[in-house]
Write a protein that holds these residues in place. Sequence first.
Motif, PDB file in Angstrom:
ATOM      1  N   VAL A  11     -29.018  44.779   2.139  1.00 32.02           N
ATOM      2  CA  VAL A  11     -28.710  46.107   1.590  1.00 32.02           C
ATOM      3  C   VAL A  11     -29.976  46.956   1.505  1.00 32.02           C
ATOM      4  N   ALA A  12     -31.081  46.339   1.066  1.00 33.55           N
ATOM      5  CA  ALA A  12     -32.344  47.074   0.964  1.00 33.55           C
ATOM      6  C   ALA A  12     -32.818  47.530   2.332  1.00 33.55           C
ATOM      7  N   VAL A  13     -32.665  46.680   3.354  1.00 39.20           N
ATOM      8  CA  VAL A  13     -33.055  47.062   4.708  1.00 39.20           C
ATOM      9  C   VAL A  13     -32.197  48.215   5.203  1.00 39.20           C
ATOM     10  N   ALA A  14     -30.887  48.138   4.958  1.00 34.81           N
ATOM     11  CA  ALA A  14     -29.975  49.197   5.411  1.00 34.81           C
ATOM     12  C   ALA A  14     -30.266  50.520   4.715  1.00 34.81           C
ATOM     13  N   LEU A  15     -30.520  50.460   3.391  1.00 29.37           N
ATOM     14  CA  LEU A  15     -30.784  51.697   2.648  1.00 29.37           C
ATOM     15  C   LEU A  15     -32.108  52.334   3.046  1.00 29.37           C
TER      16      LEU A  15
ATOM     17  N   GLY B 219     -29.555  36.854  -2.909  1.00 28.56           N
ATOM     18  CA  GLY B 219     -30.838  37.275  -2.374  1.00 28.56           C
ATOM     19  C   GLY B 219     -30.724  37.802  -0.953  1.00 28.56           C
ATOM     20  N   MET B 220     -29.964  37.108  -0.111  1.00 30.57           N
ATOM     21  CA  MET B 220     -29.793  37.557   1.265  1.00 30.57           C
ATOM     22  C   MET B 220     -29.017  38.869   1.320  1.00 30.57           C
TER      23      MET B 220
ATOM     24  N   ASP C  34     -33.170  48.199  10.678  1.00 28.30           N
ATOM     25  CA  ASP C  34     -32.161  47.541  11.505  1.00 28.30           C
ATOM     26  C   ASP C  34     -31.854  46.175  10.894  1.00 28.30           C
ATOM     27  N   VAL C  35     -30.639  46.023  10.356  1.00 28.97           N
ATOM     28  CA  VAL C  35     -30.266  44.788   9.672  1.00 28.97           C
ATOM     29  C   VAL C  35     -30.247  43.610  10.645  1.00 28.97           C
ATOM     30  N   GLU C  36     -29.732  43.836  11.863  1.00 29.09           N
ATOM     31  CA  GLU C  36     -29.669  42.755  12.837  1.00 29.09           C
ATOM     32  C   GLU C  36     -31.076  42.293  13.244  1.00 29.09           C
ATOM     33  N   LYS C  37     -31.970  43.255  13.417  1.00 28.71           N
ATOM     34  CA  LYS C  37     -33.349  42.900  13.758  1.00 28.71           C
ATOM     35  C   LYS C  37     -33.992  42.119  12.626  1.00 28.71           C
ATOM     36  N   TRP C  38     -33.719  42.550  11.381  1.00 29.98           N
ATOM     37  CA  TRP C  38     -34.262  41.840  10.221  1.00 29.98           C
ATOM     38  C   TRP C  38     -33.724  40.414  10.169  1.00 29.98           C
TER      39      TRP C  38
ATOM     40  N   PRO D 190     -43.290  41.630   5.418  1.00 31.36           N
ATOM     41  CA  PRO D 190     -43.417  41.847   3.970  1.00 31.36           C
ATOM     42  C   PRO D 190     -42.081  41.758   3.228  1.00 31.36           C
ATOM     43  N   GLY D 191     -41.014  42.318   3.831  1.00 32.53           N
ATOM     44  CA  GLY D 191     -39.707  42.269   3.174  1.00 32.53           C
ATOM     45  C   GLY D 191     -39.193  40.853   3.024  1.00 32.53           C
ATOM     46  N   LEU D 192     -39.315  40.051   4.078  1.00 30.91           N
ATOM     47  CA  LEU D 192     -38.851  38.666   4.015  1.00 30.91           C
ATOM     48  C   LEU D 192     -39.726  37.839   3.080  1.00 30.91           C
ATOM     49  N   PHE D 193     -41.017  38.115   3.082  1.00 34.19           N
ATOM     50  CA  PHE D 193     -41.941  37.426   2.179  1.00 34.19           C
ATOM     51  C   PHE D 193     -41.569  37.690   0.725  1.00 34.19           C
TER      52      PHE D 193
END
Length: 343
Positions: free
Chosen positions: A60-64, A54-55, A68-72, A83-86
């Motif tokens: 990968v979804a954030v990067a695509l 899941g993580m 910003d993966v680090e910010k996420w 919304p993405g984390l939810f």
Amino acid sequence: MTYPLVPAPPRPPDLAPRPMEYPQVLRGPRHRWWRPLLSLVILVAGTLLVMILGMVASMVAVALSGGDVEKWARSAADAAMTPGLFLATNLMLAALIPVSMLAVWIGHGVSSRWLRSVVGRFRWGWFARCLAVLTPLWLVYTGLGIAVDGAPEGGRPKEWLALLVIMLLTTPVQCAGEEFLFRGWVLTSLGSWFRHRWIALAVPMVVSCAGFSAAHGSKDVWVVADLSVFAITACLLTWRTGGLEAAIALHCVNNMLVMGISIALGGFDQGFIDGETTSSPLPVVTSIVVMSVAYALVEWQARRAGIQRRSTPQIPPPPMVPASPASPDSPASPTSPVAPGPV
């Protein structure tokens, strides 16, 4: 010489030859003392795999999407419920449904359908009936809370529409995932260890409370007590009704109304329990009153509907007698042809 084919011995039935309550539904002919341990290993491994996948899928979804993966990752660590984390959180919790069913199927060697109820299926009509009696109670409960405490602070989140859609589509299966694990697997798998019906209920109930509270992260004594009240009520509803439908309905009504109000009025991030969450005695007392009324309402409806709370006995097949080849010197059987003799 040819030998007759001997069929394989029949497979033992899933359930015991006498009625069993939900916590002991897996204590049938195939039960062995080591099976709950094997089921636990499969459950832990499956849960860890779901979390890792899941993580990874979320990053990968954030990067695509150009994010910003680090910010996420920082927002996830700070429990900022975007919304993405939810969505990722709800889907990972929903994945506990197949994980729990797989643990029962492989670990206990029986069909995973008995995790749903003692009748081997999810009783949708009964689930809808539980929703119908619990929703008005929670509307009054949340309405009184707003009237006493006032509207949540912070205002409606700017991404409220996305959060609302995600809640409507995924929160019901998130609630079901938690119930399949903390009530379904815990009660049936651990309950199968114990011969006495009350011990088979009491010990898994303690484990369910401890695990459910620990999974939310807070060590505050009043938060743990509040979560334990919910867990005890869900366990008792599952035991009394012989299935997960009532507990899932209780979980859905609570989460959907609380989240819906926090999305509409504000305080969405504060609605989630984490390591920093604290509480006080008053919410615990309120929970005890509300959960007692909820149990009484479901008990009333279960009696009216005649809900089956024990399994239907399954009789093991008779043992097979292996066939042996006929010998030329053996005496003729009653069905063997015999030569005519004098009368």
